[in-house]
Design an enzyme around this catalytic site. Structure first.
Site, mmCIF file in Angstrom:
data_model
loop_
_atom_site.group_PDB
_atom_site.id
_atom_site.type_symbol
_atom_site.label_atom_id
_atom_site.label_comp_id
_atom_site.label_asym_id
_atom_site.label_seq_id
_atom_site.Cartn_x
_atom_site.Cartn_y
_atom_site.Cartn_z
ATOM 1 N N ILE A 30 0.862 -1.171 0.000
ATOM 2 C CA ILE A 30 0.000 0.000 0.000
ATOM 3 C C ILE A 30 0.900 1.222 0.000
ATOM 4 O O ILE A 30 2.068 1.150 0.396
ATOM 5 C CB ILE A 30 -0.983 0.012 1.194
ATOM 6 C CG1 ILE A 30 -0.240 -0.051 2.532
ATOM 7 C CG2 ILE A 30 -1.966 -1.127 1.085
ATOM 8 C CD1 ILE A 30 -1.163 0.032 3.744
ATOM 9 N N ASP A 31 0.382 2.342 -0.471
ATOM 10 C CA ASP A 31 1.191 3.545 -0.621
ATOM 11 C C ASP A 31 1.747 4.021 0.720
ATOM 12 O O ASP A 31 1.178 3.741 1.783
ATOM 13 C CB ASP A 31 0.357 4.667 -1.248
ATOM 14 C CG ASP A 31 -0.072 4.365 -2.670
ATOM 15 O OD1 ASP A 31 0.597 3.540 -3.327
ATOM 16 O OD2 ASP A 31 -1.071 4.946 -3.122
ATOM 17 N N ARG A 32 2.831 4.781 0.637
ATOM 18 C CA ARG A 32 3.500 5.283 1.844
ATOM 19 C C ARG A 32 2.526 6.027 2.758
ATOM 20 O O ARG A 32 2.559 5.854 3.972
ATOM 21 C CB ARG A 32 4.657 6.205 1.433
ATOM 22 C CG ARG A 32 5.414 6.821 2.608
ATOM 23 C CD ARG A 32 6.684 7.520 2.136
ATOM 24 N NE ARG A 32 6.372 8.655 1.280
ATOM 25 C CZ ARG A 32 6.180 9.915 1.727
ATOM 26 N NH1 ARG A 32 6.254 10.168 3.023
ATOM 27 N NH2 ARG A 32 5.921 10.882 0.885
ATOM 28 N N ARG A 62 -6.999 6.139 -5.816
ATOM 29 C CA ARG A 62 -6.680 7.566 -5.960
ATOM 30 C C ARG A 62 -6.968 8.048 -7.383
ATOM 31 O O ARG A 62 -7.560 9.115 -7.583
ATOM 32 C CB ARG A 62 -5.217 7.788 -5.587
ATOM 33 C CG ARG A 62 -4.891 7.366 -4.165
ATOM 34 C CD ARG A 62 -3.407 7.302 -3.888
ATOM 35 N NE ARG A 62 -2.805 8.625 -3.897
ATOM 36 C CZ ARG A 62 -1.503 8.842 -3.756
ATOM 37 N NH1 ARG A 62 -0.663 7.802 -3.616
ATOM 38 N NH2 ARG A 62 -1.020 10.074 -3.768
#
Length: 306
Positions: free
Chosen positions: A137-139, A237
């Site tokens: 998953i994204d930072r 997103r």
């Protein structure tokens, strides 16, 4: 057998009689050929406590045992970092990743990653292992990350992931009020021009499908639950920006950063079958503090005098 290694066992049933052990492991339990080759070379396949060849044929009632590789060296340096464990057994480690932490070390993020934290945790337990996250998953997305503790668990979960057998749910807050109670976003995703980071919806991109359901409407925002059929980079997103309701705080995809300085997205739940037992697993991660504070801010916008 070495007690420090994980032991996988299966008692052969009537339908297994006469089948080669290789066939049972390949087709019934989806062992990869690569893993079976390693097990064969290490003499790690046993029947009723005795070494056997994979080409031998089984009989009903036999106990087929696999000594899995657990202790393996890694090139990721361990660090003594906080780690929020949601679930752990000899096959899996599931954690609640905090905002701002990268899942895997990269040339830009060599330290302070989830990988450094997990390896450090295992080192302190005296369990040297390879770091094998099933997904990323994204930072600046918080929530559930599943990590396999051996090659078998990684291969089993990757098999489920590739076939869409793992259910992934996210919570998110988007700009504006979405009138429909639920919907599907079905736009393919590819790289944005002149960017190695940003993605965009484009007809010749990779198939991407996101289901959403409205949980609550605020005067200027909507709280959504997302269910992913696919797992493309930045999928939620990109899809939210594509319907003109970007995630709050998502500056990369034109989200308003007034109330939050990161995308308002949380990996809330993963459901899958346990790699060894086959039993259903449901892992949930609690809301982080910054999203709880966001809810308070959104509620205050609706209070008298606002």
């Amino acid at each position: 057998m070495n007690a420090h290694h994980t032991l996988w066992e299966y008692q052969l049933k009537a339908e297994d009689s006469g089948q080669k052990y290789l066939s049972i492991l390949l087709h019934k339990f989806h062992f990869s050929l690569r893993l079976l080759q390693r097990l064969k070379q290490g003499e790690r396949v046993w029947v009723n406590g005795n070494f056997t060849y994979l080409t031998a044929r089984g009989k009903e009632g036999e106990t087929l045992s696999i000594q899995l590789f657990s202790e393996e060296e890694t090139n990721i340096p361990g660090e003594n970092l906080p780690i929020d464990i949601l679930y752990e057994d000899e096959y899996l480690l599931v954690v609640n990743k905090p905002v701002g932490q990268v899942v895997h070390p990269t040339h830009r993020y060599l330290t302070n990653t989830l990988g450094n934290a997990v390896v450090g945790y295992w080192e302190r337990k005296g369990e040297p292992r390879l770091y094998r996250p099933i997904h990323r998953i994204d930072r600046n997305t918080s929530g559930v990350v599943i990590i396999a503790k051996n090659q078998f668990a990684h291969q089993q979960l990757a098999w489920q992931l590739e076939r869409g057998h793992i259910q992934k749910r996210y919570f998110g807050f988007v700009e504006g009020v979405i009138p429909e109670n639920e919907g599907i976003i079905d736009d393919a995703i590819g790289f944005a021009p002149d960017s190695f980071i940003k993605r965009q919806a484009q007809p010749d991109g990779q198939l991407a499908r996101t289901h959403y359901r409205v949980l609550h409407r605020y005067p200027k925002a909507t709280f959504l639950e997302f269910i992913l059929e696919t797992g493309r980079t930045h999928q939620i997103r990109v899809h939210c920006e594509g319907i003109n309701h970007p995630l709050l705080g998502d500056d990369l995809y034109n989200g308003d950063t007034t109330l939050l300085s990161r995308q308002a997205l949380h990996s809330s739940m993963y459901a899958f079958l346990h790699p060894a037992t086959g039993l259903p697993m449901v892992i949930r991660a609690p809301f982080p503090e910054d999203l709880r504070n966001l809810i308070k801010s959104l509620n205050s916008e609706n209070s008298p005098g606002k």
